[in-house]
Design an enzyme around this catalytic site. Structure first.
Site, PDB file in Angstrom:
ATOM      1  CE1 TYR A 166      -3.534  -2.804   0.720  1.00  0.00           C
ATOM      2  CE2 TYR A 166      -4.417  -0.810  -0.283  1.00  0.00           C
ATOM      3  CZ  TYR A 166      -4.542  -2.154   0.030  1.00  0.00           C
ATOM      4  OH  TYR A 166      -5.663  -2.840  -0.378  1.00  0.00           O
ATOM      5  CD  GLN A 186     -16.654   0.167  -9.407  1.00  0.00           C
ATOM      6  OE1 GLN A 186     -16.634  -1.071  -9.235  1.00  0.00           O
ATOM      7  NE2 GLN A 186     -16.715   0.721 -10.611  1.00  0.00           N
ATOM      8  CG  HIS A 233     -14.484  -0.202  -3.697  1.00  0.00           C
ATOM      9  ND1 HIS A 233     -14.202  -0.670  -4.947  1.00  0.00           N
ATOM     10  CD2 HIS A 233     -15.730  -0.680  -3.425  1.00  0.00           C
ATOM     11  CE1 HIS A 233     -15.195  -1.407  -5.400  1.00  0.00           C
ATOM     12  NE2 HIS A 233     -16.146  -1.407  -4.500  1.00  0.00           N
TER      13      HIS A 233
HETATM   14  N1  APR Z   1     -10.863   5.646 -20.208  1.00  0.00           N
HETATM   15  C1  APR Z   1     -11.971   4.967 -19.800  1.00  0.00           C
HETATM   16  N2  APR Z   1     -11.959   3.647 -19.476  1.00  0.00           N
HETATM   17  C2  APR Z   1     -10.785   3.001 -19.565  1.00  0.00           C
HETATM   18  C3  APR Z   1      -9.586   3.630 -19.977  1.00  0.00           C
HETATM   19  C4  APR Z   1      -9.664   5.008 -20.301  1.00  0.00           C
HETATM   20  N3  APR Z   1      -8.574   5.691 -20.710  1.00  0.00           N
HETATM   21  N4  APR Z   1      -8.581   2.687 -19.965  1.00  0.00           N
HETATM   22  C5  APR Z   1      -9.149   1.525 -19.547  1.00  0.00           C
HETATM   23  N5  APR Z   1     -10.465   1.705 -19.329  1.00  0.00           N
HETATM   24  C6  APR Z   1     -11.462   0.727 -18.894  1.00  0.00           C
HETATM   25  C7  APR Z   1     -11.130  -0.716 -19.177  1.00  0.00           C
HETATM   26  O1  APR Z   1     -11.565  -1.059 -20.499  1.00  0.00           O
HETATM   27  C8  APR Z   1     -11.951  -1.454 -18.118  1.00  0.00           C
HETATM   28  O2  APR Z   1     -13.241  -1.763 -18.612  1.00  0.00           O
HETATM   29  O3  APR Z   1     -11.553   0.807 -17.490  1.00  0.00           O
HETATM   30  C9  APR Z   1     -12.075  -0.432 -16.987  1.00  0.00           C
HETATM   31  C10 APR Z   1     -11.295  -0.808 -15.751  1.00  0.00           C
HETATM   32  O4  APR Z   1     -11.851  -1.977 -15.237  1.00  0.00           O
HETATM   33  P1  APR Z   1     -11.213  -2.647 -13.920  1.00  0.00           P
HETATM   34  O5  APR Z   1      -9.732  -2.666 -14.066  1.00  0.00           O
HETATM   35  O6  APR Z   1     -11.973  -3.914 -13.683  1.00  0.00           O
HETATM   36  O7  APR Z   1     -11.521  -1.606 -12.755  1.00  0.00           O
HETATM   37  P2  APR Z   1     -12.869  -1.396 -11.970  1.00  0.00           P
HETATM   38  O8  APR Z   1     -14.057  -1.628 -12.842  1.00  0.00           O
HETATM   39  O9  APR Z   1     -12.778  -0.076 -11.317  1.00  0.00           O
HETATM   40  O10 APR Z   1     -12.773  -2.548 -10.853  1.00  0.00           O
HETATM   41  C11 APR Z   1     -13.742  -2.527  -9.816  1.00  0.00           C
HETATM   42  O11 APR Z   1     -12.466  -4.222  -8.632  1.00  0.00           O
HETATM   43  O12 APR Z   1     -10.348  -4.907  -8.060  1.00  0.00           O
HETATM   44  C12 APR Z   1     -11.510  -4.315  -7.574  1.00  0.00           C
HETATM   45  O13 APR Z   1     -11.712  -2.811  -5.789  1.00  0.00           O
HETATM   46  C13 APR Z   1     -11.202  -2.934  -7.093  1.00  0.00           C
HETATM   47  O14 APR Z   1     -12.510  -0.920  -7.351  1.00  0.00           O
HETATM   48  C14 APR Z   1     -11.986  -2.034  -8.042  1.00  0.00           C
HETATM   49  C15 APR Z   1     -13.095  -2.959  -8.522  1.00  0.00           C
END
Ligand code: APR
Length: 263
Positions: A74, A108, A136
């Site tokens: 962290y 999130q 979160h």
């Molecule tokens: N602009 C918009 N979206 C984007 C960009 C961008 N420049 N680059 C990537 N993405 C998209 C990806 O295509 C993907 O669909 O952002 C999304 C990120 O998805 P995740 O990595 O799964 O993140 P998230 O949806 O926030 O995950 C939810 O999972 O691991 C846990 O607690 C953690 O809060 C997180 C939760």
């Protein structure tokens, strides 16, 4: 930043009309909105965090087993993110939320960039609406593993040894990052506020989330179930795409500026 995605002006116009006509809007953001600030997403390319999978270290078991390793991870995330700034997508969202009644911003993300953007664009205006519900938690807050102590904390953490780890000023127990770990339940008050806003929303604007992790991912579905519509901003298709009235296949930085500020 992901390349090869282009903005369709007609789709932007359609989405703008939906947002302008809506009396209440829920915005749900995920890691993707911070990708253009240099912060890796969880499931996209480069989704590894310094060779650790979030699922391995972001858990209370991992913290009980080896609090030093979890704090070291962290501390690294905090250091990386402390160097990152809100990008045009965060700022467009903050500026728009500040002047638009009926907008509830839910994130999130634990990177604090929405809050930083709200402070950037506020310059003395009332910016309450631009601060997100942080479902979160936040990397930049700590809480006690024993008593109710909780406080903002942006200090760099010395994770070299157990004795150097942060301890509670009230009861001396170990402090932990004030984030929701896998397997832990979310703050029910925040969750209730988010779901009430989702059910009342005429539009849910989903930005940069794969919408795979519940209960946050259920918010857009709550809006749809209540008769609202979905607008999505994501360079990749997600489980929300087929449910969206408009799905803007593009990066959020430029898209949110065009969508929310018309610039
Ligand atoms: N602009 C918009 N979206 C984007 C960009 C961008 N420049 N680059 C990537 N993405 C998209 C990806 O295509 C993907 O669909 O952002 C999304 C990120 O998805 P995740 O990595 O799964 O993140 P998230 O949806 O926030 O995950 C939810 O999972 O691991 C846990 O607690 C953690 O809060 C997180 C939760």
């Amino acid at each position: 930043m992901r390349h090869g995605v282009t903005l369709d002006p007609q789709e932007i116009a359609r989405a703008r009309i939906l947002l302008e006509d809506a009396r209440s809007i829920l915005v749900l953001t995920g890691a993707g909105i911070s990708a253009e600030s240099g912060i890796p997403t969880f499931r996209g390319k480069g989704g590894l965090w310094r060779n650790h999978k979030p699922e391995d270290l972001a858990t209370s078991e991992a913290f009980r087993r080896d609090p030093r390793l979890v704090w070291e991870w962290y501390a690294w995330r905090r250091e990386l993110i402390a160097r990152c700034r809100p990008n045009p997508g965060h700022r467009a969202l903050a500026g728009w939320a500040m002047v638009s009644a009926g907008v509830t911003l839910v994130t999130q993300n634990v990177d604090g960039l929405h809050e930083a953007a709200a402070l950037d664009v506020a310059d003395g205006h009332e910016s309450e609406r631009a601060f997100p519900i942080e479902l979160h938690g936040s990397l930049f807050r700590v809480r006690c593993t024993r008593c109710t102590y909780r406080a903002p904390d942006r200090k760099m953490v010395d994770a070299s040894g157990h004795a150097a780890l942060p301890h509670c000023p009230q009861c001396s127990a170990l402090l932990r990052p004030d984030v929701v770990w896998f397997g832990e339940s979310l703050d029910t008050v925040l969750l209730d506020r988010a779901f009430r806003a989702a059910e009342a929303a005429e539009i849910c604007l989903g930005v940069g989330t794969s919408a795979l992790v519940h209960p946050a991912a259920s918010l857009p579905l709550a809006t749809l179930r209540a008769g609202g519509k979905l607008v999505e901003v994501n360079p990749d298709p997600t489980v929300l795409t087929t449910l969206a009235t408009v799905s803007l296949r593009a990066n959020s930085g430029e898209t949110l500026q065009r969508l929310l500020l018309g610039s």
